[in-house]
Structures are given as C-alpha cells and as structure tokens.
Write an enzyme that holds these catalytic residues in place. Structure first.
Site, PDB file in Angstrom:
ATOM      1  N   LYS A  37     -14.378  -4.115 -12.631  1.00  0.00           N
ATOM      2  CA  LYS A  37     -13.686  -3.751 -13.872  1.00  0.00           C
ATOM      3  C   LYS A  37     -12.195  -3.551 -13.623  1.00  0.00           C
ATOM      4  O   LYS A  37     -11.376  -3.894 -14.439  1.00  0.00           O
ATOM      5  CB  LYS A  37     -14.305  -2.481 -14.449  1.00  0.00           C
ATOM      6  CG  LYS A  37     -15.684  -2.741 -15.019  1.00  0.00           C
ATOM      7  CD  LYS A  37     -16.207  -1.587 -15.871  1.00  0.00           C
ATOM      8  CE  LYS A  37     -17.618  -1.870 -16.324  1.00  0.00           C
ATOM      9  NZ  LYS A  37     -18.631  -1.574 -15.272  1.00  0.00           N
ATOM     10  N   ARG A  49     -20.522  -9.496   9.149  1.00  0.00           N
ATOM     11  CA  ARG A  49     -19.694  -8.781  10.116  1.00  0.00           C
ATOM     12  C   ARG A  49     -20.538  -7.881  10.998  1.00  0.00           C
ATOM     13  O   ARG A  49     -20.408  -7.875  12.208  1.00  0.00           O
ATOM     14  CB  ARG A  49     -18.646  -7.919   9.373  1.00  0.00           C
ATOM     15  CG  ARG A  49     -17.561  -8.726   8.726  1.00  0.00           C
ATOM     16  CD  ARG A  49     -16.817  -7.920   7.703  1.00  0.00           C
ATOM     17  NE  ARG A  49     -17.729  -7.462   6.665  1.00  0.00           N
ATOM     18  CZ  ARG A  49     -17.371  -6.929   5.527  1.00  0.00           C
ATOM     19  NH1 ARG A  49     -16.103  -6.731   5.253  1.00  0.00           N
ATOM     20  NH2 ARG A  49     -18.273  -6.556   4.640  1.00  0.00           N
TER      21      ARG A  49
END
Ligand code: PNS
Length: 168
Positions: free
Chosen positions: A48, A97
C-alpha cells in the site's frame, strides 16, 4: 509483446523490487546466463505504501540491467502464473538467501505449479556476499538515515540520494 520462438527458454524473475538491491542484480546476472530471455516482472499491486512508485522502479531496474541484452523489464498486476502464461514462460526464477526464505518460497512454488504446471520455479542460491541484503532492510536503513551505498545499484542510489536531498 514481442514473439518468443517456441523452443526458446524464457524465464520470469518476479518481485516487488522496492528497491532493487545488489542481491537482485546478482541473481539477474546469473539467471540471464541460463535462459534465452529473462523478463523481470515488477509486481505493481504489492504494497500500500511503497518507497518507490512502479514507474520509478521500472526505470531504476531498466537502467541497472541495461548491460544484459536478453533481460527485459515489465510491470504486472494480479497472478504471477497469468503473467507467465501471457509470455509462455517455462520458468519462474527466484532466489533463496537463507533457510528462512525456503518455507514461503516452497509454498509459492507449489501453489504456482498447481495453478500452472507448465511453469517450473527455478531457485538460485544467493551469493554469500549478498545473502544478508533485503529490500526491507534497505528501506529501513535509508529511512533512518543510514548509508546503503554498498547494497544497491547506482541508479537506485541516485534516486535515494536525490530523494533525501529533496526532503532536507
Ligand atoms: O519480492 P517479493 O515481494 O518477495 O515477491 C513476491 C512475489 C511478487 C513473487 C509474489 O508476491 C507474487 O507472485 N505475487 C503475485 C500474486 C500471486 O501470483 N500470488 C500467488 C503466488 S503463490
């Protein structure tokens, strides 16, 4: 949209890229060597309150990957598998990762495969030197006045710098 020959291998590397990091760039460099064409798909309806609006993200990513002739940048909205189908992509490229990435990536890969079995998710392990970098951390460090110059490509740093000058 450009036509892709039926036998060529096209991959999509999706993400929010808010902002692109050196870790993303490393994955793009390595991924682009494995496929004929790599499309970086920038999700446009993710957050948002993003740090950068999508057009700026497209510009920063495009400038950062200009040295790779088989890499394209596009924004997409909605389901990733629909975007993949529109491009007839056989591969979704994602980076991992640490083990903490694995769970969510596994869930997404399995769901995407269920939704569109023609597309496989291909994972590359992040290079060690980038394995601790995330867009979220870059945002936090930058917002709190820290130095992120070692973690992001030049075009991203330029925009971050001009943004902090504007806000002075
Ligand atoms: O960089 P990110 O935020 O980790 O990328 C997440 C992304 C964009 C790959 C994921 O949120 C996504 O694919 N969103 C599109 C909506 C969708 O297809 N959802 C179902 C995936 S299981």
């Amino acid at each position: 949209m450009e036509e892709t020959p039926a036998n060529s291998l096209l991959a999509i590397y999706p993400g929010s890229f808010d902002p692109l990091t050196n870790g993303h760039l490393d994955l793009i460099a390595r991924g682009s060597r494995l496929v004929d064409r790599l499309i970086i798909g920038i999700l446009s309806n993710s957050e948002k309150r993003p740090l950068f609006p999508v057009p700026e993200r497209i510009a920063m990513v495009s400038e950062s990957v200009s040295q790779f002739p088989n890499v394209l940048v596009e924004a997409f909205d909605g389901l990733l598998v629909i975007f993949a189908a529109q491009h007839n992509a056989r591969v979704i490229l994602r980076g991992i990762r640490a083990i903490s990435d694995y769970e969510i990536e596994l869930q997404m890969a399995l769901m995407n495969r269920r939704l569109r079995p023609q597309t496989e998710t291909l994972f590359l392990m992040a290079s060690e030197e980038y394995s601790f970098i995330s867009s979220r951390m870059i945002k936090d460090i930058f917002t709190l006045g820290g130095d992120v110059s070692a973690f992001v490509p030049g075009p991203v740093l330029q925009r971050l710098t001009s943004r902090s000058v504007e806000n002075r």
